[in-house]
Design a protein around this motif. Sequence first.
Motif, mmCIF file in Angstrom:
data_model
loop_
_atom_site.group_PDB
_atom_site.id
_atom_site.type_symbol
_atom_site.label_atom_id
_atom_site.label_comp_id
_atom_site.label_asym_id
_atom_site.label_seq_id
_atom_site.Cartn_x
_atom_site.Cartn_y
_atom_site.Cartn_z
ATOM 1 N N TRP A 68 0.835 -1.325 -0.048
ATOM 2 C CA TRP A 68 0.023 -0.070 -0.093
ATOM 3 C C TRP A 68 0.659 1.210 -0.009
ATOM 4 O O TRP A 68 0.601 2.251 -0.675
ATOM 5 C CB TRP A 68 -1.120 0.187 1.231
ATOM 6 C CG TRP A 68 -2.132 1.115 1.168
ATOM 7 C CD1 TRP A 68 -3.274 0.878 0.721
ATOM 8 C CD2 TRP A 68 -1.789 2.426 1.361
ATOM 9 N NE1 TRP A 68 -3.745 2.389 0.598
ATOM 10 C CE2 TRP A 68 -2.887 3.143 1.182
ATOM 11 C CE3 TRP A 68 -0.947 3.413 2.041
ATOM 12 C CZ2 TRP A 68 -3.202 4.631 1.291
ATOM 13 C CZ3 TRP A 68 -0.827 4.553 2.339
ATOM 14 C CH2 TRP A 68 -2.014 5.120 2.023
ATOM 15 N N LEU A 69 1.776 1.210 0.715
ATOM 16 C CA LEU A 69 2.844 2.185 0.893
ATOM 17 C C LEU A 69 3.516 2.600 -0.437
ATOM 18 O O LEU A 69 3.759 3.766 -0.809
ATOM 19 C CB LEU A 69 3.859 2.284 1.915
ATOM 20 C CG LEU A 69 3.278 2.208 3.519
ATOM 21 C CD1 LEU A 69 4.258 1.738 4.511
ATOM 22 C CD2 LEU A 69 2.543 3.508 3.869
ATOM 23 N N GLU A 70 3.909 1.706 -1.093
ATOM 24 C CA GLU A 70 4.740 1.743 -2.177
ATOM 25 C C GLU A 70 3.641 2.334 -3.318
ATOM 26 O O GLU A 70 4.075 2.958 -4.097
ATOM 27 C CB GLU A 70 5.233 0.282 -2.756
ATOM 28 C CG GLU A 70 6.054 0.469 -4.258
ATOM 29 C CD GLU A 70 6.762 -0.892 -4.406
ATOM 30 O OE1 GLU A 70 7.028 -1.334 -5.761
ATOM 31 O OE2 GLU A 70 6.978 -1.536 -3.485
ATOM 32 N N ASP A 71 2.584 1.616 -3.559
ATOM 33 C CA ASP A 71 1.395 2.015 -4.440
ATOM 34 C C ASP A 71 1.024 3.521 -4.310
ATOM 35 O O ASP A 71 0.834 4.077 -5.397
ATOM 36 C CB ASP A 71 0.192 1.142 -4.289
ATOM 37 C CG ASP A 71 0.434 -0.345 -4.611
ATOM 38 O OD1 ASP A 71 1.592 -0.707 -5.397
ATOM 39 O OD2 ASP A 71 -0.214 -1.232 -4.346
ATOM 40 N N HIS A 72 1.295 3.985 -3.073
ATOM 41 C CA HIS A 72 0.781 5.368 -2.839
ATOM 42 C C HIS A 72 2.092 6.446 -2.604
ATOM 43 O O HIS A 72 1.789 7.491 -2.257
ATOM 44 C CB HIS A 72 -0.117 5.368 -1.536
ATOM 45 C CG HIS A 72 -1.354 4.920 -2.063
ATOM 46 N ND1 HIS A 72 -1.692 3.535 -1.880
ATOM 47 C CD2 HIS A 72 -2.719 5.325 -2.237
ATOM 48 C CE1 HIS A 72 -2.811 3.158 -2.104
ATOM 49 N NE2 HIS A 72 -3.700 4.351 -2.517
ATOM 50 N N GLY A 73 3.065 5.820 -3.203
ATOM 51 C CA GLY A 73 4.233 6.595 -3.102
ATOM 52 C C GLY A 73 4.633 7.342 -1.665
ATOM 53 O O GLY A 73 5.389 8.268 -1.732
ATOM 54 N N GLN A 74 4.529 6.374 -0.787
ATOM 55 C CA GLN A 74 4.856 6.567 0.675
ATOM 56 C C GLN A 74 6.010 5.756 1.242
ATOM 57 O O GLN A 74 6.431 6.112 2.221
ATOM 58 C CB GLN A 74 3.574 6.380 1.572
ATOM 59 C CG GLN A 74 2.709 7.674 1.307
ATOM 60 C CD GLN A 74 3.070 8.878 2.179
ATOM 61 O OE1 GLN A 74 4.343 8.803 2.760
ATOM 62 N NE2 GLN A 74 2.346 10.110 2.248
ATOM 63 N N LEU A 75 6.453 4.890 0.431
ATOM 64 C CA LEU A 75 7.477 3.837 0.944
ATOM 65 C C LEU A 75 8.796 4.725 0.700
ATOM 66 O O LEU A 75 9.397 4.947 -0.349
ATOM 67 C CB LEU A 75 7.561 2.847 0.336
ATOM 68 C CG LEU A 75 8.303 1.552 0.745
ATOM 69 C CD1 LEU A 75 7.745 1.316 2.204
ATOM 70 C CD2 LEU A 75 8.263 0.401 -0.028
#
Length: 113
Positions: A104-111
Amino acid sequence: MDRRKYARKSLRDALACMCRIGDEEPLHGFIRNVGIMGVMVEIPDLEDGLIFECGQPIGLERVCQENGCLIPDQSGTVTWLYREYVGVAFASSIRDSEEELSQWLEDHGQLCD
């Protein structure tokens, strides 16, 4: 030594949220890191932790980005306090696994790298 059972992920950009203790007015906060069972919230208006105590129930509301919700309105418990930072543990997980949270974090540019 870290006492957490689940790892925390630092967020690339802090996510805005509202923190509520009982019937008090909600405080604006920013989630700085997240794990499937808890978060660290920065609350700039927090005055030396005077309104929070460890073990106290806390509600987090509106932890969303434009294109998805990281945490549905969720209740937790204050586990630690340091200046304007509050550790919150959840009774139930926000994702089924750490891998799902990372995705989820990767998909939303948060990782973070």
